[in-house]
Motif scaffolding. Structure first.
Motif: not given
Length: 222
Positions: A12-21, A109-111
């Motif tokens: 889930e964190l990898l997916a968020l990292a991929v999606a983050a600017p 927001r990302t964190i």
């Protein structure tokens, strides 16, 4: 946590990292995650240049596993290449009140979305200014700030003295060929190796990982 630990970055964190600017390729981000996981323990890692938090997720995910802390330093006004008229400018990140780039709210927001606020401490300020106040050991230093010679040199000279013996120096956007990218990160990477204080142990894309051979904390690096 030992280097033999094969715990992977949570999906889930990898997916968020991929999606983050941001500008961190996944393979390099995972190499950074591994470096933090295997070397941080309960200590402190410092990131110079967080932008909107993409790379910070990789760092923070590993810190959550080890019980360590990520301190990330950025003035959040963007580097030269993020300004209007440059290749990596994102007009959605301009504060309409000041007319200046401001990535702090996007970073927060990302964190928050990654639920890493207990493991990431954001320091808003210029790297050299914050470094002048720093007095503690650093298990891992990740330099990914401004890519001018002055900025890269200040990051290296201000923060590398605090890396513990056996600790890690990670430098991003290291390109030997000037046609592939700016040369300031390459110059501080070469300076670290040529000093005899650091030795490279891994390369992944433009990311270089070096281990500090010996250290007297706080003394200037060569």
């Amino acid at each position: 946590m030992s280097a033999s630990d094969v715990t992977a970055m949570p999906a889930e964190l990898l997916a968020l990292a991929v999606a983050a600017p941001g500008f961190m390729p996944v393979d390099e981000g995972l190499a950074l995650f591994d470096a933090v996981r295997d070397n941080l323990g309960g200590g402190v890692a410092v990131e110079i240049g967080s932008y909107c938090g993409k790379s910070t997720i990789f760092l923070g995910a590993a810190a959550r596993l080890t019980g360590g802390t990520i301190v990330t330093v950025d003035h959040h006004r963007g580097s030269e290449e993020h300004q209007p008229g440059w290749e990596y400018h994102d007009p959605s990140l301009v504060d309409p009140g000041s007319g200046q780039l401001d990535t702090l709210s996007a970073f927060r927001r990302t964190i928050a979305d990654a639920r890493l606020e207990d493991h990431v401490v954001a320091v808003v300020g210029r790297s050299a200014t914050v470094a002048s106040l720093w007095r503690g050991p650093v298990n891992l230093l990740f330099i990914d700030g401004g890519h001018t010679d002055d900025a890269a040199r200040a990051d290296y000279e201000g923060w590398a003295p605090w890396i513990v013996a056996g600790g890690v120096l990670a430098v991003h956007d290291v390109f030997e060929d000037p046609r592939d990218g700016g040369q300031a990160p390459h110059r501080i990477f070469r300076r670290a190796v040529d000093s005899g204080e650091f030795e490279q142990y891994q390369q992944k894309g433009s990311l270089r990982l070096l281990r500090r051979i010996s250290a007297r904390l706080g003394e200037p690096v060569r």
